[in-house]
Design an enzyme around this catalytic site. Structure first.
Site, short mmCIF file in Angstrom:
data_model
loop_
_atom_site.label_atom_id
_atom_site.label_comp_id
_atom_site.label_asym_id
_atom_site.label_seq_id
_atom_site.Cartn_x
_atom_site.Cartn_y
_atom_site.Cartn_z
N HIS A 1 20.06 26.52 -40.93
CA HIS A 1 19.60 27.04 -42.21
C HIS A 1 20.76 27.16 -43.21
O HIS A 1 20.61 26.83 -44.39
CB HIS A 1 18.94 28.40 -41.99
CG HIS A 1 18.54 29.11 -43.24
ND1 HIS A 1 19.23 30.21 -43.72
CD2 HIS A 1 17.53 28.89 -44.12
CE1 HIS A 1 18.66 30.62 -44.83
NE2 HIS A 1 17.63 29.86 -45.10
N GLU B 1 21.65 23.77 -44.54
CA GLU B 1 20.63 23.36 -45.53
C GLU B 1 20.95 23.93 -46.90
O GLU B 1 20.83 23.25 -47.92
CB GLU B 1 19.26 23.82 -45.04
CG GLU B 1 18.13 23.63 -46.03
CD GLU B 1 17.37 24.92 -46.31
OE1 GLU B 1 17.33 25.34 -47.48
OE2 GLU B 1 16.83 25.49 -45.36
N HIS B 2 21.36 25.19 -46.95
CA HIS B 2 21.79 25.81 -48.21
C HIS B 2 23.03 25.12 -48.78
O HIS B 2 23.12 24.83 -49.97
CB HIS B 2 22.12 27.29 -47.98
CG HIS B 2 20.97 28.21 -48.15
ND1 HIS B 2 20.92 29.17 -49.14
CD2 HIS B 2 19.81 28.33 -47.46
CE1 HIS B 2 19.78 29.85 -49.04
NE2 HIS B 2 19.10 29.36 -48.02
N GLU C 1 19.10 36.80 -48.38
CA GLU C 1 17.81 36.21 -48.02
C GLU C 1 17.29 36.83 -46.72
O GLU C 1 16.10 37.17 -46.61
CB GLU C 1 17.95 34.70 -47.85
CG GLU C 1 16.64 34.01 -47.51
CD GLU C 1 16.77 32.51 -47.33
OE1 GLU C 1 15.75 31.87 -47.02
OE2 GLU C 1 17.90 31.98 -47.47
#
Length: 421
Positions: free
Chosen positions: A47, A50-51, A128
């Site tokens: 994740h 991906e950012h 997040e």
């Protein structure tokens, strides 16, 4: 609807889905890199990567260079991470196909992963994580997976933890990317009103991906001998719960039956759970039933946001509906309504280039035989009341029950008596 598939010499799978009447084109890249591929100390790195690819490339060195260019094209764009894959996509008017292809490919193939941006992005991802922890309807899903699978990749949060995210170094990201972002693990989908010449262009661009053997994820360990309950005590105005059982993989021939079973229970405002829990008893605002199937495991779950004072009553009502499926055949009239709902919604969901890219692409990235909407519809139509009852009897047994709850409860004693078939 039709599609073409080609496997490049480096293992990249290229799928083109022409939609001649569509004014838009979607370019999507999916890679077999998700939280199931992570060790405990690298939990959340899929994740985070991906950012981080949005932080710049050699030709577009700043985040603003990427976002400004995509915005100037009127594009919709994003990325996402799941347990088994990560995706990057952009959708724009078909006249912008070459440009969005160039940007998506640039991000995937040549991110600079700048050291100077690392600490800032850690702060963003940690926020997040905290945001989702503050959303109990979302957080209870993570709690449920933790309850089901414990301390193995499937039981951990896709986004990781504050501790693991803080620990990531640029070298960690480079190593992880070199291990998983390889040709054999990559699928590119172009969907919409594109010119056929674009397919050759995609092939040329992605032929540079390396060809090492794809990194394999560890197998999921399934183990349960009695019902399990996990409670996260939190002061909430509404209690959020997930009740579910272990199912099977996405390749299992019973998957269409489970899909119809879930729809009977919780798809649409006329479904059994919605009618019973919301309309008749007034116990909740939202309720749904859904399958969640992966390459080597699967679950059936019911999700509810319920009146905190009536949680035992809510669980009892859900259990009664599950018992009904075990003891009674679904009527032909109800089954017809459910099938029409599923088939109608399937076709409605595939009207746009991005949804069609996702529909075909996610089958490919999971290495399923690709089925078009017509084939999926046919499988739905073949499901019988007897098959639904037999599957319910197989899945809905006491020792497979799992219940995750977020609400103002200190122990599980109020729920033990109702959590049984």
């Amino acid at each position: 609807m039709n599609f073409s598939k080609k496997i490049l010499s480096n293992g990249v799978r290229l799928i083109s889905i022409p939609m001649p009447a569509s004014p838009t084109v979607t370019v999507m890249v999916l890679v077999e890199a998700g939280s199931k591929y992570e060790t405990k100390d690298r939990n959340g790195i899929s994740h985070f990567l991906e950012h981080f690819v949005f932080k710049g490339t050699t030709r577009r060195p700043k985040t603003a260079d990427i976002s400004r260019e995509l915005d100037s094209l009127g594009a919709q764009y994003n990325a996402f991470t799941s347990q088994e894959f990560t995706g990057y996509y952009a959708k724009a008017h078909k006249d912008k196909t070459e440009k969005i292809l160039d940007i998506v490919a640039d991000m995937y193939l040549d991110p600079t992963l700048p050291e100077i941006e690392l600490e800032k992005e850690k702060g963003v991802v940690i926020q997040e994580i905290k945001m989702y922890e503050d959303e109990p309807s979302r957080n209870v899903q993570d709690l449920f997976m933790e309850l089901m699978y414990g301390d193995q990749p499937t039981g951990r949060n896709i986004a990781g933890t504050e501790e693991t995210v803080k620990s990531f170094s640029r070298e960690d990201l480079l190593l992880y990317r070199s291990e998983l972002y390889v040709g054999e693990a990559t699928t590119i989908i172009v969907s919409g009103g594109f010119d056929e010449a674009v397919v050759d262009h995609v092939e040329k661009i992605f032929s540079v991906l390396p060809k090492p053997k794809k990194f394999e994820k560890p197998k999921v360990i399934e183990s349960q001998v009695s019902p399990k309950i996990l409670i996260k005590e939190k002061e909430t105005d509404q209690t959020h719960l997930v009740l579910g059982v272990r199912a099977f993989s996405v390749f299992d021939p019973q998957a269409p039956i489970l899909r119809v079973l879930c729809a009977v229970l919780g798809a649409g405002m006329s479904s059994r759970l919605f009618t019973k829990l919301r309309d008749e008893l007034g116990l909740c605002y939202y309720v749904s039933a859904s399958p969640d199937l992966y390459t080597d495991h699967g679950i059936f779950q019911v999700s509810v946001g319920a009146d905190t004072k009536k949680v035992p009553e809510t669980i009892k009502a859900v259990m009664e509906e599950l018992k009904r499926l075990k003891s009674e055949l679904v009527s032909e009239e109800e089954l017809r309504k459910t099938k029409d709902f599923l088939v109608g919604n399937l076709y409605l969901s595939l009207e746009s280039s991005d949804e069609l890219a996702q529909f075909i692409g996610m089958q490919e990235v999971l290495r399923k035989p690709i089925k078009l909407a017509e084939q999926v519809s046919k499988e739905i139509e073949m499901v019988t009341p007897e098959q639904i009852k037999a599957l319910a009897q197989k899945l809905f047994i006491d020792q497979s029950l799992n219940l995750a709850i977020i609400g103002p409860f200190k122990d599980n004693s109020p729920f033990l008596d109702v959590l049984k078939f």
